[in-house]
Motif scaffolding. Sequence first.
Motif, mmCIF file in Angstrom:
data_model
loop_
_atom_site.group_PDB
_atom_site.id
_atom_site.type_symbol
_atom_site.label_atom_id
_atom_site.label_comp_id
_atom_site.label_asym_id
_atom_site.label_seq_id
_atom_site.Cartn_x
_atom_site.Cartn_y
_atom_site.Cartn_z
ATOM 1 N N SER A 77 1.262 -0.635 -0.449
ATOM 2 C CA SER A 77 -0.207 0.025 -0.038
ATOM 3 C C SER A 77 0.939 1.358 0.193
ATOM 4 O O SER A 77 2.263 1.271 0.397
ATOM 5 C CB SER A 77 -0.490 -0.050 1.486
ATOM 6 O OG SER A 77 -0.176 0.300 2.480
ATOM 7 N N ARG A 78 0.249 2.246 -0.230
ATOM 8 C CA ARG A 78 0.819 3.799 -0.520
ATOM 9 C C ARG A 78 1.596 3.639 1.372
ATOM 10 O O ARG A 78 3.056 4.315 0.657
ATOM 11 C CB ARG A 78 0.071 4.889 -0.960
ATOM 12 C CG ARG A 78 1.088 5.658 -1.490
ATOM 13 C CD ARG A 78 -0.517 7.214 -2.100
ATOM 14 N NE ARG A 78 0.091 6.904 -2.929
ATOM 15 C CZ ARG A 78 -1.028 7.344 -3.830
ATOM 16 N NH1 ARG A 78 -1.778 8.140 -2.958
ATOM 17 N NH2 ARG A 78 -1.648 7.342 -5.485
ATOM 18 N N PRO A 98 5.333 8.029 0.811
ATOM 19 C CA PRO A 98 3.043 8.238 0.301
ATOM 20 C C PRO A 98 3.352 9.364 -0.456
ATOM 21 O O PRO A 98 2.781 10.211 -1.623
ATOM 22 C CB PRO A 98 2.504 7.747 1.554
ATOM 23 C CG PRO A 98 3.429 7.197 2.504
ATOM 24 C CD PRO A 98 4.983 8.442 2.006
ATOM 25 N N MET A 126 4.577 9.260 -3.801
ATOM 26 C CA MET A 126 3.924 8.600 -4.774
ATOM 27 C C MET A 126 2.781 8.995 -5.177
ATOM 28 O O MET A 126 2.600 8.500 -6.662
ATOM 29 C CB MET A 126 3.544 7.172 -4.145
ATOM 30 C CG MET A 126 5.325 6.071 -3.921
ATOM 31 S SD MET A 126 6.591 6.104 -4.817
ATOM 32 C CE MET A 126 5.863 4.603 -6.069
ATOM 33 N N ALA A 127 2.345 9.598 -4.523
ATOM 34 C CA ALA A 127 0.949 10.489 -4.847
ATOM 35 C C ALA A 127 1.175 11.607 -5.940
ATOM 36 O O ALA A 127 0.313 11.706 -7.020
ATOM 37 C CB ALA A 127 -0.024 10.929 -3.254
ATOM 38 N N TYR A 167 0.278 0.318 -10.323
ATOM 39 C CA TYR A 167 -0.850 0.699 -9.306
ATOM 40 C C TYR A 167 -2.931 0.260 -9.443
ATOM 41 O O TYR A 167 -2.972 0.940 -11.089
ATOM 42 C CB TYR A 167 -1.241 2.225 -8.591
ATOM 43 C CG TYR A 167 -1.468 3.352 -9.248
ATOM 44 C CD1 TYR A 167 -3.336 3.119 -8.730
ATOM 45 C CD2 TYR A 167 -1.210 4.152 -9.822
ATOM 46 C CE1 TYR A 167 -3.533 4.154 -8.845
ATOM 47 C CE2 TYR A 167 -1.916 5.147 -10.081
ATOM 48 C CZ TYR A 167 -3.271 5.340 -10.257
ATOM 49 O OH TYR A 167 -3.973 6.315 -10.439
ATOM 50 N N TYR A 226 0.891 -1.352 -4.916
ATOM 51 C CA TYR A 226 1.248 -0.718 -5.536
ATOM 52 C C TYR A 226 1.308 -2.785 -6.134
ATOM 53 O O TYR A 226 2.205 -3.150 -5.393
ATOM 54 C CB TYR A 226 2.479 -0.251 -5.694
ATOM 55 C CG TYR A 226 2.260 1.205 -5.771
ATOM 56 C CD1 TYR A 226 1.840 1.877 -6.707
ATOM 57 C CD2 TYR A 226 1.586 2.234 -4.336
ATOM 58 C CE1 TYR A 226 2.135 3.130 -6.636
ATOM 59 C CE2 TYR A 226 1.819 3.346 -4.791
ATOM 60 C CZ TYR A 226 1.646 3.146 -5.809
ATOM 61 O OH TYR A 226 1.049 5.142 -5.647
#
Length: 87
Positions: free
Chosen positions: A17-18, A30, A33-34, A45, A54
């Motif tokens: 997960s993020r 995080p 990644m966003a 994703y 992911y």
Amino acid sequence: MTFKFSDHLDDYPPVISRPEISKYFPWLSPKYMANLVHQGDGPPYFRNGRIVLYPIKDLLAWLDSRSEPGAMGEAGKSTKKAERERR
């Protein structure tokens, strides 16, 4: 021999997960990644409700595609040393 993230596929869970990303890859926050998702430049994703996940295979392939030889080149030798030995 060059380091490849994808060679270590079995060292990670099948999906991450993020929020968990930085647990395994401290340089990937995080928020970063966003931002990559919004720029269209991140790894593949999918969502499960509100959670962004992911697939590890895709994440490692993405990391490999963004990696380049740095201070360490061939078989752990510094790049400059490896260059001198080639001459």
